[in-house]
Design a protein around this motif. Structure first.
Motif, PDB file in Angstrom:
ATOM      1  N   HIS A  56      41.365  40.498  46.210  1.00 40.45           N
ATOM      2  CA  HIS A  56      41.167  41.900  45.640  1.00 40.45           C
ATOM      3  C   HIS A  56      41.415  42.769  46.611  1.00 40.45           C
ATOM      4  CE1 HIS A  56      37.595  40.393  48.049  1.00 40.45           C
ATOM      5  NE2 HIS A  56      37.201  41.628  48.250  1.00 40.45           N
ATOM      6  N   HIS A  58      39.728  45.273  48.631  1.00 43.87           N
ATOM      7  CA  HIS A  58      39.174  45.470  49.746  1.00 43.87           C
ATOM      8  C   HIS A  58      39.939  45.345  50.845  1.00 43.87           C
ATOM      9  CE1 HIS A  58      34.949  45.167  47.979  1.00 43.87           C
ATOM     10  NE2 HIS A  58      35.330  46.450  47.637  1.00 43.87           N
ATOM     11  N   ASP A  60      39.509  44.326  53.920  1.00 40.74           N
ATOM     12  CA  ASP A  60      39.218  43.176  54.660  1.00 40.74           C
ATOM     13  C   ASP A  60      40.257  41.950  53.817  1.00 40.74           C
ATOM     14  OD1 ASP A  60      37.206  43.244  52.802  1.00 40.74           O
ATOM     15  OD2 ASP A  60      35.970  41.575  53.473  1.00 40.74           O
ATOM     16  N   HIS A  61      40.663  42.302  52.586  1.00 45.15           N
ATOM     17  CA  HIS A  61      41.431  41.263  52.067  1.00 45.15           C
ATOM     18  C   HIS A  61      43.029  41.557  52.051  1.00 45.15           C
ATOM     19  CE1 HIS A  61      37.887  38.592  51.136  1.00 45.15           C
ATOM     20  NE2 HIS A  61      37.323  39.747  51.470  1.00 45.15           N
ATOM     21  N   HIS A 140      33.522  40.000  41.505  1.00 46.98           N
ATOM     22  CA  HIS A 140      32.801  40.882  42.693  1.00 46.98           C
ATOM     23  C   HIS A 140      33.367  42.484  42.575  1.00 46.98           C
ATOM     24  CE1 HIS A 140      32.664  41.781  46.892  1.00 46.98           C
ATOM     25  NE2 HIS A 140      33.940  42.089  47.163  1.00 46.98           N
ATOM     26  N   ASP A 157      35.960  36.700  47.194  1.00 51.19           N
ATOM     27  CA  ASP A 157      34.594  37.350  47.249  1.00 51.19           C
ATOM     28  C   ASP A 157      34.156  37.287  45.653  1.00 51.19           C
ATOM     29  OD1 ASP A 157      35.132  37.723  49.725  1.00 51.19           O
ATOM     30  OD2 ASP A 157      34.547  39.918  49.675  1.00 51.19           O
TER      31      ASP A 157
HETATM   32 ZN   LIG Z   1      35.330  42.516  48.909  1.00 54.19          ZN
END
Ligand SMILES: [Zn+2]
Ligand SMILES: [Zn+2]
Length: 424
Positions: A56, A58, A60-61, A140, A157
Protein backbone atom coordinates in the motif's frame (compact mmCIF):
# COMPACT_ATOMS: atom_id res chain seq x y z
CA UNK A 1 13.64 -19.77 -1.35
CA UNK A 2 15.45 -17.27 0.87
CA UNK A 3 13.97 -14.26 2.68
CA UNK A 4 16.01 -11.34 4.03
CA UNK A 5 14.55 -8.66 6.30
CA UNK A 6 16.04 -5.28 5.40
CA UNK A 7 13.61 -3.25 7.50
CA UNK A 8 10.37 -3.53 9.45
CA UNK A 9 11.53 -6.35 11.71
CA UNK A 10 10.91 -5.40 15.35
CA UNK A 11 9.76 -1.93 14.33
CA UNK A 12 6.90 -0.06 12.67
CA UNK A 13 8.48 1.56 9.64
CA UNK A 14 10.76 0.96 6.62
CA UNK A 15 9.11 -2.35 5.74
CA UNK A 16 11.34 -4.07 3.20
CA UNK A 17 12.07 -7.74 2.55
CA UNK A 18 13.66 -9.60 -0.31
CA UNK A 19 12.66 -13.05 -1.58
CA UNK A 20 15.29 -14.83 -3.66
CA UNK A 21 15.03 -18.08 -5.59
CA UNK A 22 17.25 -19.50 -8.36
CA UNK A 23 18.74 -16.17 -9.37
CA UNK A 24 15.36 -14.40 -9.39
CA UNK A 25 14.21 -11.99 -6.70
CA UNK A 26 11.25 -9.90 -5.66
CA UNK A 27 11.20 -7.26 -2.97
CA UNK A 28 8.17 -7.11 -0.67
CA UNK A 29 7.53 -3.42 0.06
CA UNK A 30 10.16 -0.74 -0.05
CA UNK A 31 9.51 1.68 2.82
CA UNK A 32 11.22 4.29 4.95
CA UNK A 33 10.86 5.19 8.62
CA UNK A 34 9.95 8.82 9.21
CA UNK A 35 10.89 10.28 12.54
CA UNK A 36 13.21 12.96 13.82
CA UNK A 37 15.69 11.39 11.42
CA UNK A 38 14.56 9.38 8.38
CA UNK A 39 15.72 5.77 8.50
CA UNK A 40 16.12 3.56 5.44
CA UNK A 41 16.13 -0.18 4.91
CA UNK A 42 19.66 -1.56 4.92
CA UNK A 43 19.67 -3.03 1.40
CA UNK A 44 23.25 -3.78 0.38
CA UNK A 45 22.88 -3.70 -3.40
CA UNK A 46 19.68 -2.16 -4.71
CA UNK A 47 20.69 -2.64 -8.34
CA UNK A 48 20.11 -6.37 -8.05
CA UNK A 49 16.40 -5.87 -7.28
CA UNK A 50 14.38 -7.23 -10.22
CA UNK A 51 10.82 -6.68 -9.01
CA UNK A 52 9.02 -4.97 -6.14
CA UNK A 53 5.51 -5.51 -4.84
CA UNK A 54 3.95 -2.61 -2.91
CA UNK A 55 1.28 -3.57 -0.38
CA UNK A 56 0.00 0.00 0.00
CA UNK A 57 0.97 3.60 -0.54
CA UNK A 58 1.98 4.64 3.01
CA UNK A 59 5.60 5.78 2.98
CA UNK A 60 6.67 3.18 5.50
CA UNK A 61 5.90 0.70 2.69
CA UNK A 62 6.69 2.69 -0.48
CA UNK A 63 8.97 5.64 0.37
CA UNK A 64 12.27 3.94 -0.46
CA UNK A 65 11.30 3.35 -4.12
CA UNK A 66 12.64 6.67 -5.50
CA UNK A 67 15.85 6.11 -3.53
CA UNK A 68 16.53 2.80 -5.26
CA UNK A 69 15.84 4.46 -8.63
CA UNK A 70 18.33 7.19 -7.75
CA UNK A 71 20.85 4.41 -7.04
CA UNK A 72 20.32 2.98 -10.50
CA UNK A 73 17.78 0.19 -9.97
CA UNK A 74 14.94 -0.22 -12.50
CA UNK A 75 12.77 -2.99 -11.07
CA UNK A 76 9.31 -3.92 -12.23
CA UNK A 77 6.86 -2.57 -9.64
CA UNK A 78 3.54 -4.26 -8.94
CA UNK A 79 0.77 -2.26 -7.22
CA UNK A 80 -3.00 -1.90 -7.29
CA UNK A 81 -4.36 1.17 -9.08
CA UNK A 82 -5.27 3.15 -5.93
CA UNK A 83 -1.81 2.34 -4.50
CA UNK A 84 -0.17 3.76 -7.64
CA UNK A 85 -2.37 6.88 -7.54
CA UNK A 86 -1.87 7.47 -3.81
CA UNK A 87 1.89 6.93 -4.14
CA UNK A 88 1.77 9.79 -6.64
CA UNK A 89 0.83 12.27 -3.94
CA UNK A 90 2.75 10.71 -1.03
CA UNK A 91 6.05 10.35 -2.90
CA UNK A 92 5.76 13.87 -4.37
CA UNK A 93 5.17 15.24 -0.88
CA UNK A 94 8.10 13.23 0.48
CA UNK A 95 10.28 14.74 -2.26
CA UNK A 96 9.06 18.26 -1.42
CA UNK A 97 9.76 17.84 2.31
CA UNK A 98 13.26 16.55 1.52
CA UNK A 99 13.94 19.63 -0.61
CA UNK A 100 12.70 21.92 2.18
CA UNK A 101 14.99 20.22 4.67
CA UNK A 102 17.89 20.35 2.23
CA UNK A 103 18.48 16.63 2.49
CA UNK A 104 16.97 15.29 -0.73
CA UNK A 105 18.55 12.08 -1.96
CA UNK A 106 16.55 11.59 -5.16
CA UNK A 107 15.06 13.75 -7.89
CA UNK A 108 11.46 14.42 -8.89
CA UNK A 109 12.32 12.49 -12.07
CA UNK A 110 12.91 9.40 -9.91
CA UNK A 111 9.37 9.79 -8.54
CA UNK A 112 8.01 10.00 -12.11
CA UNK A 113 9.97 6.89 -13.08
CA UNK A 114 8.53 4.95 -10.15
CA UNK A 115 4.99 5.88 -11.15
CA UNK A 116 5.63 5.11 -14.81
CA UNK A 117 7.15 1.72 -14.04
CA UNK A 118 4.21 0.63 -11.90
CA UNK A 119 2.39 -2.36 -13.36
CA UNK A 120 -1.19 -2.32 -12.17
CA UNK A 121 -2.15 -5.64 -10.65
CA UNK A 122 -5.81 -5.91 -9.67
CA UNK A 123 -7.00 -7.93 -6.69
CA UNK A 124 -7.25 -11.68 -7.39
CA UNK A 125 -5.34 -11.50 -10.67
CA UNK A 126 -2.00 -13.19 -11.14
CA UNK A 127 1.25 -11.78 -12.46
CA UNK A 128 4.08 -14.14 -13.32
CA UNK A 129 7.56 -12.70 -13.04
CA UNK A 130 9.72 -15.64 -12.00
CA UNK A 131 7.20 -15.89 -9.14
CA UNK A 132 3.41 -16.12 -9.08
CA UNK A 133 2.25 -12.82 -7.55
CA UNK A 134 -1.28 -12.04 -6.37
CA UNK A 135 -2.94 -9.28 -4.34
CA UNK A 136 -5.97 -9.64 -2.06
CA UNK A 137 -7.88 -6.82 -0.31
CA UNK A 138 -6.29 -5.83 3.02
CA UNK A 139 -8.89 -3.32 4.32
CA UNK A 140 -6.23 -0.93 5.66
CA UNK A 141 -6.39 1.97 3.18
CA UNK A 142 -7.79 2.20 -0.33
CA UNK A 143 -5.94 -0.20 -2.63
CA UNK A 144 -4.07 -1.87 0.23
CA UNK A 145 -3.19 -5.48 -0.47
CA UNK A 146 -2.21 -8.74 1.09
CA UNK A 147 0.59 -10.01 -1.17
CA UNK A 148 0.96 -13.67 -2.14
CA UNK A 149 4.19 -14.83 -3.78
CA UNK A 150 4.03 -18.53 -4.63
CA UNK A 151 3.07 -20.21 -1.33
CA UNK A 152 4.22 -17.29 0.82
CA UNK A 153 1.79 -14.62 1.99
CA UNK A 154 2.76 -11.19 3.31
CA UNK A 155 -0.12 -9.52 5.13
CA UNK A 156 1.00 -5.90 4.65
CA UNK A 157 -1.05 -3.75 7.02
CA UNK A 158 -4.46 -5.31 7.59
CA UNK A 159 -7.79 -4.24 9.03
CA UNK A 160 -10.32 -6.93 9.96
CA UNK A 161 -13.29 -4.60 10.39
CA UNK A 162 -15.61 -3.10 7.86
CA UNK A 163 -14.92 0.62 8.04
CA UNK A 164 -16.77 3.68 6.70
CA UNK A 165 -14.93 3.35 3.41
CA UNK A 166 -13.62 -0.20 3.03
CA UNK A 167 -14.49 -3.85 3.41
CA UNK A 168 -12.44 -5.92 5.85
CA UNK A 169 -9.36 -7.82 4.67
CA UNK A 170 -9.61 -11.18 2.92
CA UNK A 171 -9.40 -14.24 5.18
CA UNK A 172 -9.13 -18.03 4.76
CA UNK A 173 -6.26 -17.79 2.29
CA UNK A 174 -3.83 -20.59 1.65
CA UNK A 175 -0.13 -20.33 2.51
CA UNK A 176 2.73 -22.36 3.90
CA UNK A 177 4.57 -19.31 5.19
CA UNK A 178 2.96 -16.12 6.49
CA UNK A 179 4.78 -12.85 7.12
CA UNK A 180 2.38 -10.85 9.23
CA UNK A 181 2.22 -7.35 10.66
CA UNK A 182 1.92 -7.11 14.45
CA UNK A 183 1.39 -3.40 15.12
CA UNK A 184 -1.06 -4.38 17.86
CA UNK A 185 0.74 -7.59 18.80
CA UNK A 186 0.77 -6.89 22.55
CA UNK A 187 -1.83 -8.91 24.44
CA UNK A 188 -3.35 -5.71 25.88
CA UNK A 189 -3.74 -4.21 22.42
CA UNK A 190 -7.49 -4.68 22.19
CA UNK A 191 -9.27 -1.93 20.26
CA UNK A 192 -12.85 -0.85 21.02
CA UNK A 193 -15.50 -1.06 18.27
CA UNK A 194 -15.74 1.82 15.78
CA UNK A 195 -19.19 2.83 17.01
CA UNK A 196 -17.94 3.19 20.58
CA UNK A 197 -14.82 5.10 19.51
CA UNK A 198 -16.66 7.50 17.23
CA UNK A 199 -19.38 7.98 19.87
CA UNK A 200 -16.73 9.17 22.30
CA UNK A 201 -15.16 11.37 19.66
CA UNK A 202 -18.49 13.07 18.90
CA UNK A 203 -19.02 13.73 22.62
CA UNK A 204 -15.57 15.32 23.00
CA UNK A 205 -16.04 17.46 19.88
CA UNK A 206 -19.46 18.71 21.02
CA UNK A 207 -18.06 19.62 24.47
CA UNK A 208 -15.25 21.57 22.84
CA UNK A 209 -17.51 23.40 20.37
CA UNK A 210 -19.92 24.30 23.20
CA UNK A 211 -17.05 26.06 24.96
CA UNK A 212 -16.19 27.93 21.77
CA UNK A 213 -13.06 25.90 21.15
CA UNK A 214 -11.42 24.34 18.11
CA UNK A 215 -10.79 20.64 17.63
CA UNK A 216 -7.49 19.55 16.03
CA UNK A 217 -7.37 16.00 14.72
CA UNK A 218 -3.87 15.06 13.52
CA UNK A 219 -4.17 12.33 10.93
CA UNK A 220 -2.33 10.50 8.19
CA UNK A 221 -3.37 12.07 4.89
CA UNK A 222 -4.28 8.72 3.43
CA UNK A 223 -6.56 6.31 5.24
CA UNK A 224 -7.42 7.60 8.71
CA UNK A 225 -8.33 11.06 7.40
CA UNK A 226 -10.97 9.69 5.02
CA UNK A 227 -12.42 7.39 7.67
CA UNK A 228 -12.62 10.24 10.19
CA UNK A 229 -14.01 12.77 7.72
CA UNK A 230 -16.74 10.50 6.39
CA UNK A 231 -17.73 9.50 9.92
CA UNK A 232 -17.86 13.14 11.12
CA UNK A 233 -19.96 14.02 8.08
CA UNK A 234 -22.43 11.22 8.85
CA UNK A 235 -22.72 12.29 12.51
CA UNK A 236 -23.24 15.88 11.44
CA UNK A 237 -25.93 14.95 8.93
CA UNK A 238 -27.72 12.87 11.58
CA UNK A 239 -27.64 15.79 14.04
CA UNK A 240 -25.46 14.01 16.62
CA UNK A 241 -22.61 16.41 15.92
CA UNK A 242 -23.16 20.20 16.04
CA UNK A 243 -23.05 21.81 12.60
CA UNK A 244 -19.54 23.24 12.22
CA UNK A 245 -17.08 23.68 9.41
CA UNK A 246 -14.75 20.71 8.99
CA UNK A 247 -11.44 21.82 7.49
CA UNK A 248 -9.15 19.46 5.58
CA UNK A 249 -5.52 20.54 5.77
CA UNK A 250 -2.28 19.35 4.25
CA UNK A 251 -2.63 16.70 1.59
CA UNK A 252 -5.92 15.42 2.92
CA UNK A 253 -7.94 17.24 0.24
CA UNK A 254 -5.81 15.74 -2.53
CA UNK A 255 -6.10 12.23 -1.17
CA UNK A 256 -9.88 12.65 -0.84
CA UNK A 257 -9.92 13.29 -4.60
CA UNK A 258 -7.99 10.10 -5.27
CA UNK A 259 -10.34 8.16 -2.99
CA UNK A 260 -13.23 9.56 -5.00
CA UNK A 261 -11.64 8.64 -8.35
CA UNK A 262 -11.10 5.10 -7.10
CA UNK A 263 -14.49 4.73 -5.42
CA UNK A 264 -14.93 1.39 -7.19
CA UNK A 265 -12.50 0.02 -4.56
CA UNK A 266 -14.66 1.25 -1.66
CA UNK A 267 -17.26 -0.88 0.10
CA UNK A 268 -20.80 -1.29 -1.28
CA UNK A 269 -22.34 1.36 1.00
CA UNK A 270 -20.11 4.04 -0.49
CA UNK A 271 -20.57 2.81 -4.05
CA UNK A 272 -24.35 2.76 -3.61
CA UNK A 273 -24.37 6.29 -2.23
CA UNK A 274 -22.38 7.55 -5.19
CA UNK A 275 -24.13 5.56 -7.92
CA UNK A 276 -27.74 5.51 -6.77
CA UNK A 277 -28.14 9.01 -5.44
CA UNK A 278 -26.62 12.42 -5.68
CA UNK A 279 -25.21 11.90 -2.22
CA UNK A 280 -21.44 11.79 -2.73
CA UNK A 281 -19.82 11.36 0.69
CA UNK A 282 -16.42 12.55 -0.56
CA UNK A 283 -17.84 15.89 -1.67
CA UNK A 284 -19.96 16.79 1.35
CA UNK A 285 -20.85 20.46 1.86
CA UNK A 286 -19.55 20.09 5.43
CA UNK A 287 -15.96 19.82 4.17
CA UNK A 288 -13.95 22.99 3.64
CA UNK A 289 -10.47 23.98 2.61
CA UNK A 290 -8.83 27.09 3.94
CA UNK A 291 -8.63 29.91 1.40
CA UNK A 292 -6.28 32.00 3.47
CA UNK A 293 -2.53 31.83 3.94
CA UNK A 294 -2.82 32.98 7.54
CA UNK A 295 -5.76 30.60 8.08
CA UNK A 296 -8.00 33.23 9.62
CA UNK A 297 -11.03 31.53 8.02
CA UNK A 298 -10.20 28.40 10.03
CA UNK A 299 -9.34 30.21 13.24
CA UNK A 300 -12.06 32.87 13.41
CA UNK A 301 -14.82 30.62 14.77
CA UNK A 302 -14.94 27.14 16.37
CA UNK A 303 -14.10 24.49 13.80
CA UNK A 304 -12.88 20.95 13.37
CA UNK A 305 -9.46 20.73 11.73
CA UNK A 306 -8.38 17.38 10.31
CA UNK A 307 -4.74 17.83 9.43
CA UNK A 308 -1.42 16.19 8.69
CA UNK A 309 0.82 14.92 10.10
CA UNK A 310 -0.69 12.12 12.17
CA UNK A 311 2.27 11.77 14.56
CA UNK A 312 3.05 15.52 14.85
CA UNK A 313 6.19 15.15 12.78
CA UNK A 314 5.59 18.32 10.75
CA UNK A 315 2.86 19.57 8.43
CA UNK A 316 0.08 22.12 9.12
CA UNK A 317 -0.75 20.51 12.49
CA UNK A 318 2.34 22.26 13.89
CA UNK A 319 0.95 25.65 12.80
CA UNK A 320 -2.35 24.90 14.54
CA UNK A 321 -0.63 23.70 17.72
CA UNK A 322 1.30 26.94 17.77
CA UNK A 323 -1.89 29.00 17.35
CA UNK A 324 -4.29 26.94 19.45
CA UNK A 325 -2.14 24.73 21.69
CA UNK A 326 -1.95 26.96 24.73
CA UNK A 327 -5.70 27.67 25.02
CA UNK A 328 -7.52 25.19 27.32
CA UNK A 329 -10.78 25.72 25.37
CA UNK A 330 -9.34 23.73 22.46
CA UNK A 331 -8.90 19.99 22.07
CA UNK A 332 -6.34 17.79 20.34
CA UNK A 333 -7.65 14.33 19.43
CA UNK A 334 -5.22 11.62 18.32
CA UNK A 335 -6.80 9.01 16.09
CA UNK A 336 -3.91 6.85 14.93
CA UNK A 337 -0.95 4.81 16.02
CA UNK A 338 1.92 6.87 17.50
CA UNK A 339 5.32 5.27 16.90
CA UNK A 340 8.06 5.36 19.54
CA UNK A 341 10.24 8.45 19.28
CA UNK A 342 7.63 10.64 17.56
CA UNK A 343 6.39 13.91 19.07
CA UNK A 344 2.86 12.47 18.99
CA UNK A 345 3.92 9.62 21.27
CA UNK A 346 5.66 12.05 23.65
CA UNK A 347 2.57 14.28 23.86
CA UNK A 348 0.30 11.28 24.50
CA UNK A 349 2.71 10.23 27.24
CA UNK A 350 2.31 13.60 28.93
CA UNK A 351 4.97 15.93 27.52
CA UNK A 352 3.54 19.48 27.74
CA UNK A 353 6.32 21.64 26.37
CA UNK A 354 6.99 21.35 22.67
CA UNK A 355 9.29 23.24 20.36
CA UNK A 356 7.93 24.59 17.08
CA UNK A 357 10.61 26.32 15.06
CA UNK A 358 12.36 28.53 17.60
CA UNK A 359 9.32 28.90 19.85
CA UNK A 360 8.50 26.81 22.87
CA UNK A 361 4.79 26.15 23.30
CA UNK A 362 3.19 24.96 26.50
CA UNK A 363 0.31 22.68 25.61
CA UNK A 364 -2.69 23.60 27.74
CA UNK A 365 -5.41 22.32 25.42
CA UNK A 366 -7.35 19.15 26.22
CA UNK A 367 -5.59 16.08 24.84
CA UNK A 368 -7.53 12.93 23.99
CA UNK A 369 -6.75 9.74 22.17
CA UNK A 370 -9.42 7.79 20.33
CA UNK A 371 -8.48 4.43 18.98
CA UNK A 372 -9.79 4.06 15.46
CA UNK A 373 -6.87 2.28 13.97
CA UNK A 374 -6.64 0.87 10.48
CA UNK A 375 -4.83 -2.15 11.91
CA UNK A 376 -6.08 -5.45 13.28
CA UNK A 377 -5.90 -5.63 17.08
CA UNK A 378 -4.40 -8.52 19.06
CA UNK A 379 -7.42 -10.85 18.89
CA UNK A 380 -8.06 -10.04 15.25
CA UNK A 381 -4.45 -10.83 14.35
CA UNK A 382 -4.88 -14.27 15.95
CA UNK A 383 -8.13 -14.79 14.02
CA UNK A 384 -6.50 -13.70 10.78
CA UNK A 385 -3.53 -16.03 11.26
CA UNK A 386 -5.66 -19.01 12.29
CA UNK A 387 -7.90 -18.60 9.24
CA UNK A 388 -5.05 -19.71 6.92
CA UNK A 389 -5.12 -23.14 5.33
CA UNK A 390 -1.91 -25.20 5.22
CA UNK A 391 0.05 -22.72 7.33
CA UNK A 392 3.29 -23.93 8.94
CA UNK A 393 5.65 -21.01 9.46
CA UNK A 394 4.96 -17.46 10.68
CA UNK A 395 7.22 -14.42 10.71
CA UNK A 396 5.97 -11.64 13.03
CA UNK A 397 7.10 -8.18 11.96
CA UNK A 398 5.89 -4.52 11.65
CA UNK A 399 5.55 -4.28 15.44
CA UNK A 400 7.56 -3.05 18.42
CA UNK A 401 6.49 -5.73 20.87
CA UNK A 402 4.57 -8.92 20.37
CA UNK A 403 3.02 -11.54 22.60
CA UNK A 404 1.46 -13.40 19.66
CA UNK A 405 4.02 -16.23 19.64
CA UNK A 406 2.76 -17.60 23.00
CA UNK A 407 -0.69 -18.00 21.46
CA UNK A 408 0.45 -19.67 18.25
CA UNK A 409 2.15 -22.79 19.54
CA UNK A 410 0.74 -24.95 16.76
CA UNK A 411 2.98 -23.13 14.24
CA UNK A 412 6.69 -22.42 13.88
CA UNK A 413 6.85 -18.76 14.87
CA UNK A 414 9.85 -16.55 14.15
CA UNK A 415 10.39 -12.98 15.32
CA UNK A 416 13.11 -11.89 12.90
CA UNK A 417 15.60 -9.06 13.29
CA UNK A 418 16.66 -6.70 10.52
CA UNK A 419 19.39 -8.07 8.26
CA UNK A 420 18.57 -11.68 9.12
CA UNK A 421 17.98 -14.20 6.34
CA UNK A 422 15.99 -17.43 6.48
CA UNK A 423 15.44 -20.35 4.14
CA UNK A 424 11.76 -20.92 3.56
ZN1 LIG B 1 -0.12 1.58 6.46
ZN1 LIG C 1 2.67 0.16 7.97
Amino acid sequence: MKITFYGGAGEVGRTCMLLENNGRNVMLDCGIKLGEKTEYPAVDDVKKVQAVTISHAHLDHSGFLPHIYAAGARPKIFATKPTRDLMGILLSDYYRIGVLRGEQKFSSKNVDQVLKDCKILEYDQEAVNGFRIRFYPAGHIMGSAITAVNNIVFSGDICMRKTRVLDPCRRNLEAETLIVESTYGGKNDILPGYRESFGKMVEIINETLDKGGHVIIPSFAVGRAQEVLLALDDYMRSGALRPTKIFMEGMIGKSMKIYRHNAIYANDDIKRRILMSEDDPFKSANFHRSRSKTKEDVLKEPSIIVTTSGMLSGGPVMFYLEKLGSDPKNTLIFVGYQAEGTLGKKVIDGQKKIRIGDREIELKLRIESIRISGHADFNELLQFIRSFKGLKKIFLMHGEKTDLAEYLEEYQVIIPKNLESYDI
